[in-house]
Enzyme design. Structure first.
Site, PDB file in Angstrom:
ATOM      1  N   HIS A 208      -6.594   7.423  10.909  1.00 28.63           N
ATOM      2  CA  HIS A 208      -7.167   8.598  11.548  1.00 28.63           C
ATOM      3  C   HIS A 208      -6.532   8.904  12.892  1.00 28.63           C
ATOM      4  O   HIS A 208      -6.610  10.027  13.376  1.00 28.63           O
ATOM      5  CB  HIS A 208      -8.695   8.469  11.622  1.00 28.63           C
ATOM      6  CG  HIS A 208      -9.331   8.884  10.342  1.00 28.63           C
ATOM      7  ND1 HIS A 208      -9.374   8.044   9.239  1.00 28.63           N
ATOM      8  CD2 HIS A 208      -9.848  10.062   9.928  1.00 28.63           C
ATOM      9  CE1 HIS A 208      -9.936   8.684   8.235  1.00 28.63           C
ATOM     10  NE2 HIS A 208     -10.237   9.897   8.620  1.00 28.63           N
ATOM     11  N   GLU A 450     -12.450   9.933  -4.233  1.00 31.41           N
ATOM     12  CA  GLU A 450     -11.645   9.042  -3.397  1.00 31.41           C
ATOM     13  C   GLU A 450     -11.424   7.677  -4.037  1.00 31.41           C
ATOM     14  O   GLU A 450     -10.578   6.909  -3.587  1.00 31.41           O
ATOM     15  CB  GLU A 450     -12.340   8.829  -2.047  1.00 31.41           C
ATOM     16  CG  GLU A 450     -12.619  10.084  -1.275  1.00 31.41           C
ATOM     17  CD  GLU A 450     -13.435   9.808  -0.037  1.00 31.41           C
ATOM     18  OE1 GLU A 450     -12.841   9.679   1.043  1.00 31.41           O
ATOM     19  OE2 GLU A 450     -14.672   9.708  -0.161  1.00 31.41           O
ATOM     20  N   ASP A 474      -7.761   8.104   0.746  1.00 31.95           N
ATOM     21  CA  ASP A 474      -8.443   6.924   0.211  1.00 31.95           C
ATOM     22  C   ASP A 474      -8.120   6.699  -1.267  1.00 31.95           C
ATOM     23  O   ASP A 474      -8.072   5.555  -1.723  1.00 31.95           O
ATOM     24  CB  ASP A 474      -9.954   7.054   0.395  1.00 31.95           C
ATOM     25  CG  ASP A 474     -10.404   6.553   1.766  1.00 31.95           C
ATOM     26  OD1 ASP A 474      -9.722   5.669   2.316  1.00 31.95           O
ATOM     27  OD2 ASP A 474     -11.420   7.051   2.285  1.00 31.95           O
ATOM     28  N   CYS A 521      -8.142  17.680  -0.056  1.00 27.41           N
ATOM     29  CA  CYS A 521      -8.360  17.753   1.393  1.00 27.41           C
ATOM     30  C   CYS A 521      -7.705  16.590   2.132  1.00 27.41           C
ATOM     31  O   CYS A 521      -7.821  16.488   3.343  1.00 27.41           O
ATOM     32  CB  CYS A 521      -9.844  17.805   1.718  1.00 27.41           C
ATOM     33  SG  CYS A 521     -10.762  16.331   1.242  1.00 27.41           S
TER      34      CYS A 521
END
Length: 582
Positions: A208, A450, A474, A521
């Site tokens: 992130h 995911e 993920d 996404c």
């Protein structure tokens, strides 16, 4: 002497500037810029902290037992000497006055400068005094942390301050951030800052830290190992975000070459900006939905300016970070979601419920201490483990939906039991609002794909949900058993692995069969080297960082899905990964 440090390219472009080192400390240290009128108050904060520690050590000396070893008294003398050393106090004043660092940041920066001087000393005894200096600084930081500062503005004000600094004469040299690591909360404080780019020792392409770097649209390199140890404060550095390289102390020839490349990149961005209002339609007439991923409500206007037709992923967990153990209540969340809806000017907003754990811990009091947090209590598991907290968020989202188009997205579902529990919590949240007589709106419900188990159960998922969103970050991690934040295995993280592509293709195909929307996404959606392949696999909805939308739109406008479909099927059925972009 010029040398280079190699890492992973995570945000494209070239940055040239002076290095700003964020020293790591055992005490959590805030890093932000202050306004010029706050300089005196920040210096006073450091002075008060130092004086408090001096008084503490002098009191210890006065109360020292008569049989105490003389070495202990000598150690306290050394600490008192370091506390009053002009090299420390004068340096701290310099960083606050000249760079407008907050007091804690200035203190840790000067610690880094002096610590390097100790490291270069030939005398072993003197070198070991670095530990004493670190202990002294930590004492000051601990004292300062216990005092509420009237001059430390909230994040929203800090951002304004940082933007003002861009026009301030005191900051006339581009700055490049170099750190061991940056938490998502740290990154949020650096958004819209004076930094031209950054480098971290650790991290992967989809950590992130990297994701927020791309949202900031600044060059970045992660996983550069010892970068923070090799670079000195104020070194000239070049960040090559395309190649994943940091060049330290570049020669004039190298500087000239990268300066030219930097200008070329600016011209390319200017050319892309002309596509902002062009509809995203392929050569063969396929309409493509280009959505934005955002982390904060005030990211919404940026998404609109970039040409997004909605928000495909509002990462709500960023609202929860850095709250010192206190999570935002229903009203605070409701207002945040309202702000995002208002910022999108009537366009739809997809809000994902809190997804913490792994590389996104809540900073204060909620850090994951499990050996393998990526497989632990995270995302929907975390929410279902705390139903009261979960319903607080659900009520806030439902209330916001009365003022605009809202979709609600649930992360990391894998079991039907989790699905039924989640939907039950939504119904309970509606019932609680009904009981209070509070208005709320209709929301479409969706699930993140995911986990491979979810991709393999896609038909079952469509029985319960209106839409699905593939989180490739993920999905790749769990399919290939790769920790996406670990630079040691980052080379094995492969979005083009045939197993990953087959899972993605199956989910997209089932969406078409059932007439329901499937979007991507994850970071794959914003990777222009993947755009044609995803179009060929049937994807018609992409969600990415606003900074990536125009480049992806350019690829869409050049694409013919009739030609891409057979090629994509061939790639998916292969046994080895294709080179990106081929």
């Amino acid at each position: 002497m010029t040398f280079s440090v190699h890492g992973l390219a995570v945000a494209r472009g070239i940055a040239i500037g002076r290095a700003v080192l964020v020293a790591s400390s055992r005490v959590d240290v805030a890093h932000y810029f202050v306004q010029p009128e706050q300089v005196a108050a920040e210096i006073e904060r450091v002075r008060q902290g130092r004086n408090a520690v001096v008084e503490e050590l002098q009191r210890l000396q006065a109360d020292m037992p008569t049989d105490a070893p003389p070495e202990l008294t000598a150690l306290l003398d050394v600490h008192l000497m370091l506390l009053q050393d002009e090299a420390l106090t004068g340096g701290v004043k310099h960083w606050i006055t000249e760079r407008l660092y907050n007091a804690e940041w200035a203190l840790t920066t000067q610690l880094e400068v002096i610590a390097r001087q100790f490291d270069e000393m030939e005398d072993e005894y003197l070198r070991e005094r670095k530990a004493d200096l670190e202990q002294v600084v930590e004492r000051i930081l601990r004292y300062m942390k216990g005092v509420d500062s009237p001059v430390a503005p909230p994040i929203s004000q800090r951002r304004k301050t940082q933007q003002d600094l861009l026009l301030d004469d005191t900051v006339d040299v581009p700055l490049v951030l170099v750190a061991h690591d940056l938490s998502p909360a740290d990154m949020l404080q650096f958004k819209q800052s004076v930094f031209a780019g950054f480098v971290t020792d650790v991290g992967g392409k989809t950590s992130h830290t990297a994701i927020v770097a791309r949202s900031m649209d600044i060059p970045a390199v992660v996983g550069a190992r010892a970068a923070s140890q090799l670079v000195r404060q104020d070194d000239w550095v070049i960040i090559d975000g395309d190649a994943g390289v940091m060049i330290v102390d570049p020669s004039p020839i190298i500087l000239a070459e990268y300066g030219f490349r930097q200008r070329q990149g600016e011209l390319e961005r200017e050319r892309l900006s002309r596509l902002r209002h062009t509809p995203a339609v392929t050569i063969d007439g396929q309409k493509i939905e280009l959505l934005a991923n955002i982390e904060q409500p005030d990211d919404a206007p940026t998404a609109v300016l970039a040409g997004a037709v909605g928000v495909g992923l509002f990462r709500s967990e960023f609202l929860f970070m850095g709250k010192t153990g206190k999570l935002p209540g229903e009203e605070a969340q409701y207002l945040a979601y309202r702000q995002a809806l208002d910022g999108m000017q009537g366009l739809p907003v997809t809000i994902r419920t809190i997804d913490v754990g792994a590389d996104k811990p809540l900073d204060k009091g909620h850090k994951d201490t499990h050996l393998n947090p990526a497989l632990g209590l995270r995302a929907i598991r975390w929410s279902l483990a705390d139903p009261a907290m979960f319903r607080t968020q659900l009520r806030a989202v439902l209330r916001a939906a009365a003022h605009g188009k809202v979709k609600l997205l649930f992360p990391m579902l894998a079991h039907v039991s989790e699905i039924t529990q989640t939907l039950a919590q939504v119904e309970l949240a509606r019932a609680e609002l009904d009981a209070r007589g509070v208005a709320y709106g209709d929301v479409q419900l969706g699930a993140m794909i995911e986990i491979p188990a979810a991709a393999l159960m896609v038909r079952t998922f469509f029985k319960y949900f209106d839409f699905l969103s593939i989180g490739t970050n993920d999905l790749i991690q769990y399919t290939l058993a790769i920790d996406r934040a670990d630079e040691a295995v980052a080379h094995l993280y492969d979005p083009l692995h045939p197993a990953v592509l087959r899972l993605v293709a199956d989910v997209i195909a089932e969406g078409h069969a059932q007439g329901k929307v499937v979007s991507v996404c994850g970071e794959t959606a914003g990777d222009v080297t993947m755009t044609r392949l995803l179009l060929g696999l049937g994807l018609r909805s992409f969600s990415m960082h606003p900074a990536q939308i125009l480049a992806v739109k350019q690829e869409v406008l050049r694409a013919d899905t009739r030609k891409l479909t057979p090629w994509a099927q061939q790639v998916m059925l292969g046994e080895t990964s294709l080179t990106p972009g081929t």
